[in-house]
Design a protein around this motif. Structure first.
Motif, PDB file in Angstrom:
ATOM      1  N   PRO A  38       0.826  -1.213   0.000  1.00 56.28           N
ATOM      2  CA  PRO A  38       0.000   0.000   0.000  1.00 56.28           C
ATOM      3  C   PRO A  38       0.865   1.270   0.000  1.00 56.28           C
ATOM      4  CG  PRO A  38      -0.838  -1.577   1.582  1.00 56.28           C
ATOM      5  CD  PRO A  38       0.468  -2.131   1.093  1.00 56.28           C
ATOM      6  N   VAL A  39       0.427   2.235  -0.804  1.00 55.36           N
ATOM      7  CA  VAL A  39       1.188   3.486  -0.950  1.00 55.36           C
ATOM      8  C   VAL A  39       0.887   4.409   0.224  1.00 55.36           C
ATOM      9  CG1 VAL A  39       1.476   5.542  -2.405  1.00 55.36           C
ATOM     10  CG2 VAL A  39       1.149   3.284  -3.466  1.00 55.36           C
ATOM     11  N   VAL A  40       1.928   5.046   0.757  1.00 55.62           N
ATOM     12  CA  VAL A  40       1.750   6.069   1.796  1.00 55.62           C
ATOM     13  C   VAL A  40       2.093   7.408   1.162  1.00 55.62           C
ATOM     14  CG1 VAL A  40       2.648   6.964   3.988  1.00 55.62           C
ATOM     15  CG2 VAL A  40       2.366   4.492   3.671  1.00 55.62           C
ATOM     16  N   ARG A  41       1.218   8.402   1.302  1.00 56.47           N
ATOM     17  CA  ARG A  41       1.505   9.738   0.769  1.00 56.47           C
ATOM     18  C   ARG A  41       0.859  10.754   1.704  1.00 56.47           C
ATOM     19  NH1 ARG A  41       3.649  11.629  -4.074  1.00 56.47           N
ATOM     20  NH2 ARG A  41       2.620  13.392  -5.040  1.00 56.47           N
ATOM     21  N   GLU A  42       1.655  11.603   2.306  1.00 61.65           N
ATOM     22  CA  GLU A  42       1.156  12.512   3.341  1.00 61.65           C
ATOM     23  C   GLU A  42       1.626  13.939   3.089  1.00 61.65           C
ATOM     24  OE1 GLU A  42      -0.675  11.780   6.108  1.00 61.65           O
ATOM     25  OE2 GLU A  42      -0.806   9.642   5.596  1.00 61.65           O
ATOM     26  N   ALA A  43       0.728  14.899   3.324  1.00 60.20           N
ATOM     27  CA  ALA A  43       1.144  16.305   3.380  1.00 60.20           C
ATOM     28  C   ALA A  43       1.750  16.496   4.769  1.00 60.20           C
ATOM     29  CB  ALA A  43      -0.063  17.210   3.194  1.00 60.20           C
ATOM     30  N   ILE A  44       3.034  16.853   4.845  1.00 60.30           N
ATOM     31  CA  ILE A  44       3.691  16.851   6.162  1.00 60.30           C
ATOM     32  C   ILE A  44       3.546  18.180   6.908  1.00 60.30           C
ATOM     33  CG2 ILE A  44       5.343  15.026   5.588  1.00 60.30           C
ATOM     34  CD1 ILE A  44       7.470  17.237   5.176  1.00 60.30           C
ATOM     35  N   GLY A  45       2.883  19.160   6.282  1.00 60.98           N
ATOM     36  CA  GLY A  45       2.669  20.429   6.982  1.00 60.98           C
ATOM     37  C   GLY A  45       3.939  21.249   7.126  1.00 60.98           C
ATOM     38  N   HIS A  46       4.907  21.013   6.268  1.00 60.00           N
ATOM     39  CA  HIS A  46       6.175  21.747   6.303  1.00 60.00           C
ATOM     40  C   HIS A  46       6.617  21.945   4.864  1.00 60.00           C
ATOM     41  CE1 HIS A  46      10.111  22.977   7.836  1.00 60.00           C
ATOM     42  NE2 HIS A  46      10.661  22.213   6.913  1.00 60.00           N
ATOM     43  N   GLU A  47       6.884  23.201   4.486  1.00 62.00           N
ATOM     44  CA  GLU A  47       7.324  23.526   3.111  1.00 62.00           C
ATOM     45  C   GLU A  47       6.330  23.059   2.044  1.00 62.00           C
ATOM     46  OE1 GLU A  47       9.572  25.415   1.925  1.00 62.00           O
ATOM     47  OE2 GLU A  47      10.950  25.745   3.592  1.00 62.00           O
ATOM     48  N   ASP A  48       5.053  22.914   2.430  1.00 58.51           N
ATOM     49  CA  ASP A  48       3.999  22.443   1.504  1.00 58.51           C
ATOM     50  C   ASP A  48       4.351  21.101   0.856  1.00 58.51           C
ATOM     51  OD1 ASP A  48       2.504  24.769   1.918  1.00 58.51           O
ATOM     52  OD2 ASP A  48       3.671  25.846   0.388  1.00 58.51           O
ATOM     53  N   ALA A  49       5.163  20.307   1.538  1.00 58.62           N
ATOM     54  CA  ALA A  49       5.677  19.080   0.908  1.00 58.62           C
ATOM     55  C   ALA A  49       4.692  17.926   1.009  1.00 58.62           C
ATOM     56  CB  ALA A  49       6.993  18.673   1.578  1.00 58.62           C
ATOM     57  N   LEU A  50       4.720  17.092  -0.041  1.00 56.14           N
ATOM     58  CA  LEU A  50       4.012  15.802  -0.047  1.00 56.14           C
ATOM     59  C   LEU A  50       5.080  14.726   0.018  1.00 56.14           C
ATOM     60  CD1 LEU A  50       1.362  16.097  -2.897  1.00 56.14           C
ATOM     61  CD2 LEU A  50       0.916  15.832  -0.449  1.00 56.14           C
ATOM     62  N   TYR A  51       5.017  13.883   1.029  1.00 56.59           N
ATOM     63  CA  TYR A  51       6.061  12.873   1.240  1.00 56.59           C
ATOM     64  C   TYR A  51       5.417  11.505   1.328  1.00 56.59           C
ATOM     65  CZ  TYR A  51       9.628  10.274   3.861  1.00 56.59           C
ATOM     66  OH  TYR A  51      10.531   9.334   4.296  1.00 56.59           O
ATOM     67  N   GLY A  52       6.101  10.484   0.826  1.00 61.67           N
ATOM     68  CA  GLY A  52       5.502   9.147   0.925  1.00 61.67           C
ATOM     69  C   GLY A  52       6.453   8.040   0.547  1.00 61.67           C
ATOM     70  N   PHE A  53       5.903   6.813   0.558  1.00 70.16           N
ATOM     71  CA  PHE A  53       6.676   5.612   0.209  1.00 70.16           C
ATOM     72  C   PHE A  53       5.881   4.781  -0.779  1.00 70.16           C
ATOM     73  CE2 PHE A  53       6.606   5.933   4.955  1.00 70.16           C
ATOM     74  CZ  PHE A  53       7.788   6.631   5.099  1.00 70.16           C
ATOM     75  N   LYS A  54       6.611   4.194  -1.727  1.00 69.33           N
ATOM     76  CA  LYS A  54       6.028   3.180  -2.612  1.00 69.33           C
ATOM     77  C   LYS A  54       6.960   1.983  -2.523  1.00 69.33           C
ATOM     78  CE  LYS A  54       3.562   5.655  -6.260  1.00 69.33           C
ATOM     79  NZ  LYS A  54       3.490   5.959  -7.689  1.00 69.33           N
TER      80      LYS A  54
END
Ligand code: NAD
Length: 320
Positions: A38-54
């Motif tokens: 399952p893919v994880v993709r989160e807005a981390i609330g810092h630098e408008d970044a979207l971070y995740g794992f595949k």
């Protein structure tokens, strides 16, 4: 563990190695030998970044790992590109980390390889005209791979921001092919293979644009809400993808699925065509490959580049 630096990837990874790795892992997925987590993709609330794992595991190629990274929209101030990623591979026998590989160029190459693999299996016979919808960073990679693995004689292109088409024409010239900027109705009528690679949130290529036997590689839609194709075009085509569940949730086919004009039984994993378990184009006029981008593609090209780096003495060994 082995470390392969981002700066060394360009000199190591060949388009052929990327093509072969992606083709093999799509086949392994279809055989049930490889699966994505399952893919994880989160807005981390810092630098408008979207971070995740595949991530995923390919039991036939013995590749286990993940790609970590995402999108940092303000990276220009650091003189970095906005998409940043690193692939980590693990020894499937012991769980020890085996490699860390720069993932930025690899992502571009594996995405380009996916649409080229789809064309190998699904393009109409004798395809001569390539149509490009999109002219951003990734479009150049898609064009290069399409030309390398196809027999195209000319390229027609369209982009929502026409001023970007000049650079795409330069890439076509580098590849030795004539390029013409056209409207979408001409592109849809003349192109035998169309690659769409934009970040659009509304349909660009409409049902009425596409005439005659055509293969479309829809590569831009990789998130909920993005859209490049008219759902009516999707509804009348024969449909293929890298991974069916991902295609219907975050890929191009999410829209026709939401309108209930298609269901999961209408969509075939491209790997089944590669393994000979599905006829592919058959007598269909239009085929569409929805390339959503799966973690196993990243692991496959990372595994290939680690091998190349080790052979050429460019992998650095570190203890961890
Ligand atoms: P880019 O920012 O360099 O280029 C964006 C492209 O989309 C350009 O052609 C631009 O004119 C167009 N565009 C921008 N805003 C638009 C809008 N609001 N409506 C319509 N078109 C718009 O991006 P890129 O690196 O070339 O990536 C293009 C797309 O491909 C992105 O959506 C990206 O997420 C996706 N992508 C998919 C995969 C995959 O595996 N399927 C891999 C990499 C990138």
């Amino acid at each position: 563990m082995w470390v392969v630096a981002e700066k060394d990837i360009a000199g190591l990874m060949t388009p052929e190695a990327a093509f072969d790795a992606v083709e093999a892992v799509f086949a392994a997925m279809a055989r049930g030998d490889a699966w994505n987590f399952p893919v994880v993709r989160e807005a981390i609330g810092h630098e408008d970044a979207l971070y995740g794992f595949k991530g995923g595991f390919d039991a036939s190629g013995l590749t286990l790992g993940l790609k970590a990274g995402g999108y940092w929209p303000n990276n220009q101030k650091h003189e970095l590109i906005n998409h940043q990623s690193t692939v980590f591979l693990f020894d499937p026998d012991t769980g020890r980390v085996a490699a860390a590989v720069g993932g930025n160029l690899l992502t571009a190459l594996r995405t380009a390889a996916a649409s080229a693999v789809s064309s190998k299996y699904l393009a109409p016979k004798g395809a001569k005209v390539l149509g490009m919808v999109g002219a951003g960073h990734q479009a150049h990679f898609q064009m290069r791979a399409a030309v390398r693995f196809g027999n195209f004689e000319r390229i027609v292109g369209w982009n929502p921001h026409p001023e970007m088409l000049g650079r795409l024409a330069d890439t076509a010239a580098e590849l030795g092919l004539p390029f013409e900027a056209v409207e979408l109705d001409r592109l849809g009528a003349e192109a035998d293979v169309i690659v769409s690679i934009t970040s659009s949130f509304s349909p660009l290529l409409m049902d009425g644009h596409v005439k005659g036997p055509t293969h479309i590689a829809a590569m831009g839609t990789d998130t909920k809400g993005k859209q490049e194709l008219d759902p009516a075009l999707v509804a009348r085509a024969r449909l293929f993808t890298d991974e069916v569940a991902q295609s219907l949730s975050i890929g191009e086919f999410q829209h026709a699925a939401a309108q209930k004009t298609i269901s999961d039984s209408d969509v075939t994993a491209l790997g089944r065509v590669i393994t000979g378990d599905h006829e592919g184009r058959g007598d269909a006029e239009i085929t569409i490959f929805d390339g959503t981008g799966v973690g196993l593609q990243d692991l496959a090209v990372a595994g290939a580049v680690v091998e190349l780096a080790r052979q050429q003495g460019k992998a650095v060994r570190v203890e961890i």
